[in-house]
Write an enzyme that holds these catalytic residues in place. Sequence first.
Site, PDB file in Angstrom:
ATOM      1  N   ASP A  31       0.660  -1.164  -0.169  1.00 42.46           N
ATOM      2  CA  ASP A  31      -0.048   0.069  -0.107  1.00 42.46           C
ATOM      3  C   ASP A  31       0.802   1.443  -0.001  1.00 42.46           C
ATOM      4  O   ASP A  31       1.800   1.324   0.534  1.00 42.46           O
ATOM      5  CB  ASP A  31      -0.936   0.174   1.344  1.00 42.46           C
ATOM      6  CG  ASP A  31      -2.082   1.100   0.935  1.00 42.46           C
ATOM      7  OD1 ASP A  31      -2.662   1.084  -0.076  1.00 42.46           O
ATOM      8  OD2 ASP A  31      -2.548   1.239   2.064  1.00 42.46           O
ATOM      9  N   GLY A  70      -6.840   7.155   9.148  1.00 42.02           N
ATOM     10  CA  GLY A  70      -6.909   7.307  10.647  1.00 42.02           C
ATOM     11  C   GLY A  70      -8.156   7.311  11.138  1.00 42.02           C
ATOM     12  O   GLY A  70      -9.191   7.134  10.237  1.00 42.02           O
ATOM     13  N   HIS A 103      -9.823   4.485   0.266  1.00 47.97           N
ATOM     14  CA  HIS A 103      -9.025   4.564   1.268  1.00 47.97           C
ATOM     15  C   HIS A 103      -9.568   5.458   2.505  1.00 47.97           C
ATOM     16  O   HIS A 103     -10.745   5.878   2.429  1.00 47.97           O
ATOM     17  CB  HIS A 103      -7.972   5.456   0.770  1.00 47.97           C
ATOM     18  CG  HIS A 103      -6.805   5.016   0.000  1.00 47.97           C
ATOM     19  ND1 HIS A 103      -5.478   4.561   0.286  1.00 47.97           N
ATOM     20  CD2 HIS A 103      -7.176   4.206  -1.321  1.00 47.97           C
ATOM     21  CE1 HIS A 103      -5.028   3.669  -0.734  1.00 47.97           C
ATOM     22  NE2 HIS A 103      -5.963   3.497  -1.721  1.00 47.97           N
ATOM     23  N   SER A 161     -11.313   3.189   7.987  1.00 42.02           N
ATOM     24  CA  SER A 161     -11.470   3.178   9.265  1.00 42.02           C
ATOM     25  C   SER A 161     -12.497   4.350  10.027  1.00 42.02           C
ATOM     26  O   SER A 161     -12.434   5.490   9.531  1.00 42.02           O
ATOM     27  CB  SER A 161     -10.153   3.013  10.002  1.00 42.02           C
ATOM     28  OG  SER A 161      -9.406   2.000   9.864  1.00 42.02           O
ATOM     29  N   VAL A 179      -8.790  -0.919   5.563  1.00 37.30           N
ATOM     30  CA  VAL A 179      -9.050  -0.868   7.051  1.00 37.30           C
ATOM     31  C   VAL A 179      -7.556  -1.154   7.844  1.00 37.30           C
ATOM     32  O   VAL A 179      -6.999  -2.264   7.508  1.00 37.30           O
ATOM     33  CB  VAL A 179      -9.831  -1.722   7.449  1.00 37.30           C
ATOM     34  CG1 VAL A 179     -10.076  -1.830   9.077  1.00 37.30           C
ATOM     35  CG2 VAL A 179     -11.282  -1.384   6.892  1.00 37.30           C
ATOM     36  N   SER A 180      -7.062   0.114   8.370  1.00 34.48           N
ATOM     37  CA  SER A 180      -5.863  -0.179   9.135  1.00 34.48           C
ATOM     38  C   SER A 180      -6.024   0.199  10.469  1.00 34.48           C
ATOM     39  O   SER A 180      -5.848  -0.683  11.253  1.00 34.48           O
ATOM     40  CB  SER A 180      -4.983   0.625   8.476  1.00 34.48           C
ATOM     41  OG  SER A 180      -3.728   0.720   9.157  1.00 34.48           O
ATOM     42  N   THR A 181      -6.439   1.448  10.740  1.00 33.35           N
ATOM     43  CA  THR A 181      -6.193   1.885  12.140  1.00 33.35           C
ATOM     44  C   THR A 181      -7.162   1.369  12.997  1.00 33.35           C
ATOM     45  O   THR A 181      -6.677   1.049  14.126  1.00 33.35           O
ATOM     46  CB  THR A 181      -6.643   3.547  12.009  1.00 33.35           C
ATOM     47  OG1 THR A 181      -5.581   4.320  11.075  1.00 33.35           O
ATOM     48  CG2 THR A 181      -6.339   4.169  13.572  1.00 33.35           C
TER      49      THR A 181
END
Length: 290
Positions: free
Chosen positions: A82, A181, A208, A211, A231-233
């Site tokens: 990414d 974020g 993008h 989250s 999905v990351s944070t």
Amino acid sequence: MPLISTTPMLEQAKNENYGIVAFNVHSFDSIYWVLEAAAEMKSPVILQTTVGTVKSLGAENIVKVATAAADYYRVPTGLHLDHCTDYEVIKQAVRAGYTSVMIDASRHAFAENVRQTKQVMELTANLGVNVEAELGKVGGVEEEIVVSEKDAQKAVPEECKEFVALTGVPTLAPAIGTAHGIYKGEPDIDFTRIEQISKMLDIPLVLHGGSAVPEEDVRKCVALGMAKVNVSTELKNAYSIAIREHFTQQPDSLDPRAYLQTAKEAAKAMVISKIKMVGSEGKVAATPIK
């Protein structure tokens, strides 16, 4: 079961009006619990790493662990790099066995973004590796990439059409009002813009900053053609908060098997909720493996 290209995975999702979640993984154990949750949900999934994670764990090591986990859980799995701005890191990931890469030249002028994207398209030609690019600027922080609120810019639909025609890129992440974020306020998603871009392009779009976006908004984005949802944070936070709470409640419980199991269950619950949100539950049997 080998890792698979995300191109047919995302094309099918777009055609059948569901999404595929790309979960950022930061450790080897997270690869396994993401795929364990996906297997329970019978859902295809994308494992996603940042450049920082590649530098920390090693591209070849990540590929080996992801391949072993995909084979163990028998889940159609893509592996995506990414937000990469470094062509050499992209080459490293492709050579190691990543099945998808993102060249993020969105901070440059349109012509330079086209040039860098075409360079990556030439690198991956005939390899079956998906390429993702970005137009506009998604706000927030993605490791070393910081885009302030005032610098965030939404993608122009006509430019998206021209960009895809010039580069041939199979997936595009247009900036449409989300941010990386956790949001301080409500996300300002431009659904009209998504619809305009989707009607102009016959390729999957990427959301993008997924989250903490309200579920109904994510579902609407998916319905409009955004087949990949990042999905990351939220996932990282669920895992870390569970560990913190473990030591708050049991400060003398120092066995890693105990606190990592607690963290795993919290993270798995988050993975399952996101899979249900995009509608990919039960889609494994219908997903082509190539």
